[in-house]
Design a protein around this motif. Structure first.
Motif, mmCIF file in Angstrom:
data_model
loop_
_atom_site.group_PDB
_atom_site.id
_atom_site.type_symbol
_atom_site.label_atom_id
_atom_site.label_comp_id
_atom_site.label_asym_id
_atom_site.label_seq_id
_atom_site.Cartn_x
_atom_site.Cartn_y
_atom_site.Cartn_z
ATOM 1 N N GLN A 33 0.853 -1.183 0.000
ATOM 2 C CA GLN A 33 0.000 0.000 0.000
ATOM 3 C C GLN A 33 0.888 1.231 0.000
ATOM 4 O O GLN A 33 2.094 1.148 0.227
ATOM 5 C CB GLN A 33 -0.914 0.031 1.235
ATOM 6 N N ASP A 35 0.137 4.067 2.221
ATOM 7 C CA ASP A 35 -0.757 4.471 3.304
ATOM 8 C C ASP A 35 -1.165 5.948 3.168
ATOM 9 O O ASP A 35 -0.296 6.820 3.126
ATOM 10 C CB ASP A 35 -0.012 4.242 4.622
ATOM 11 N N PRO A 36 -2.485 6.254 3.045
ATOM 12 C CA PRO A 36 -3.665 5.408 3.228
ATOM 13 C C PRO A 36 -4.263 4.855 1.935
ATOM 14 O O PRO A 36 -5.404 4.391 1.936
ATOM 15 C CB PRO A 36 -4.646 6.387 3.862
ATOM 16 N N LEU A 38 -4.877 2.171 -0.573
ATOM 17 C CA LEU A 38 -4.788 0.725 -0.398
ATOM 18 C C LEU A 38 -4.799 -0.066 -1.698
ATOM 19 O O LEU A 38 -4.187 -1.135 -1.776
ATOM 20 C CB LEU A 38 -5.978 0.239 0.446
ATOM 21 N N ASN A 127 -8.035 4.223 2.794
ATOM 22 C CA ASN A 127 -8.297 3.714 4.137
ATOM 23 C C ASN A 127 -8.836 4.818 5.048
ATOM 24 O O ASN A 127 -8.613 6.013 4.817
ATOM 25 C CB ASN A 127 -7.009 3.136 4.731
ATOM 26 N N ASN A 201 2.102 11.169 2.166
ATOM 27 C CA ASN A 201 2.373 10.132 1.176
ATOM 28 C C ASN A 201 1.686 10.498 -0.132
ATOM 29 O O ASN A 201 0.527 10.919 -0.135
ATOM 30 C CB ASN A 201 1.879 8.773 1.669
ATOM 31 N N PRO A 252 -0.208 9.715 6.272
ATOM 32 C CA PRO A 252 -0.307 8.278 6.550
ATOM 33 C C PRO A 252 -1.055 8.030 7.854
ATOM 34 O O PRO A 252 -0.962 8.812 8.799
ATOM 35 C CB PRO A 252 1.153 7.830 6.640
ATOM 36 N N VAL A 257 -3.516 -2.859 9.195
ATOM 37 C CA VAL A 257 -4.532 -3.053 8.160
ATOM 38 C C VAL A 257 -4.818 -4.545 8.052
ATOM 39 O O VAL A 257 -3.924 -5.338 7.748
ATOM 40 C CB VAL A 257 -4.064 -2.509 6.797
#
Length: 288
Positions: A33, A35-36, A38, A127, A201, A252, A257
């Motif tokens: 991934q 992050d976040p 996915l 996510n 990210n 992030p 997860v």
């Protein structure tokens, strides 16, 4: 200011769903991934003939994250158990918060089934942190004319602002977690410089074309995801040819997860509970 470091590219892996051309750059054996962010599916591009079967995504559940669907070409109908319904056309997006649980269908509308036409769709899973995984489900469908198209670099770059802010403009979607999301169309030689990325990210996927990334101009081609360092607060992209990019960034989450099919939670027990709740009909009304 320091530039983010280009680490590597990840080629999307072919994984067709029936007759729907599908390529997936993340997750992959090399990248679990960003992050976040996915999961990303790239469907098409392809052309459907008249009287086709359309997309295969009938009613199915989700819990614990958000889906963002980009209609590059064609059209997409959405219905869900919370009562939302829309048909979004090329250039538009669908942003759905599954939260505590929702059942939805993503299918081709009747007009597309009858006449066919070009189709290209991206779907991204974003996510949610544990504190928001059981938030109320929500949905926003946005047509292209509601998405600010920001002209940059003397018209050689167009940034379509979906969520977040850019130079005084605000996207039509207000992310629960401060996600910035856009698509970027670039003419050959177009240059885009992004600042304010410290600790964020970056999601950078080349839908079509070829770009140079960072001050070294490391190359990324169509169907490649660019992995960048978390460190650094600026990024420069130069188009080597006419290009279309998916570009976003986010803080992030940094939590465990645990995923199982359409559910993304933090623990195995939460996954078990999600399955139990869905089977007990606790995700809202059933879609026919």
């Amino acid at each position: 200011m320091t530039d983010k470091t280009f680490l590597r590219t990840h080629a999307a892996l072919r994984d067709d769903i029936g007759d729907l051309l599908t390529q997936r750059p993340v997750p992959s054996p090399q990248l679990d991934q960003i992050d976040p962010f996915l999961f990303l599916n790239h469907h098409g591009p392809q052309t459907y003939g008249p009287h086709n079967r359309g997309l295969p995504f009938g009613p199915h559940p989700h819990r614990g994250f958000e889906t963002v669907t980009f209609i590059v070409e064609g059209m997409l109908a959405h219905r869900d158990s919370a009562g939302h319904e829309s048909v979004i056309h090329a250039g538009g997006i669908q942003w759905m918060t599954a939260g505590s649980g929702i059942v939805h269908a993503e299918v081709s509308p009747r007009a597309f089934l009858e006449t066919g036409g070009p189709l290209e769709i991206l779907q991204l899973w974003v996510n949610l942190p544990s504190r928001l995984k059981m938030t109320a489900p929500a949905y926003t469908g946005v047509q292209q004319d509601r998405i600010p198209a920001l002209s940059l670099d003397d018209g050689k770059v167009t940034l379509n602002l979906i969520a977040g802010e850019w130079d005084g403009s605000t996207g039509p979607v207000q992310s629960l977690t401060g996600v910035f999301m856009s698509t970027v169309a670039m003419q050959a030689g177009g240059r885009l410089r992004i600042t304010g990325l410290q600790g964020r990210n970056v999601l950078l996927y080349v839908v079509r074309g070829r770009i140079g990334v960072g001050h070294h101009g490391d190359l990324a081609n169509a169907y490649q995801l660019v992995e960048l360092s978390t460190e650094g607060d600026t990024l420069e992209i130069v188009a080597e040819s006419g290009s279309l990019l998916l570009f976003g960034h986010a803080d992030p989450i940094g939590e465990p997860v645990v995923s199982h099919g359409p559910f993304v939670m933090n623990t195995r027990d939460e996954i078990t509970q999600a399955i139990t709740d869905y089977q007990a009909g606790r995700f809202g009304s059933t879609l026919a």
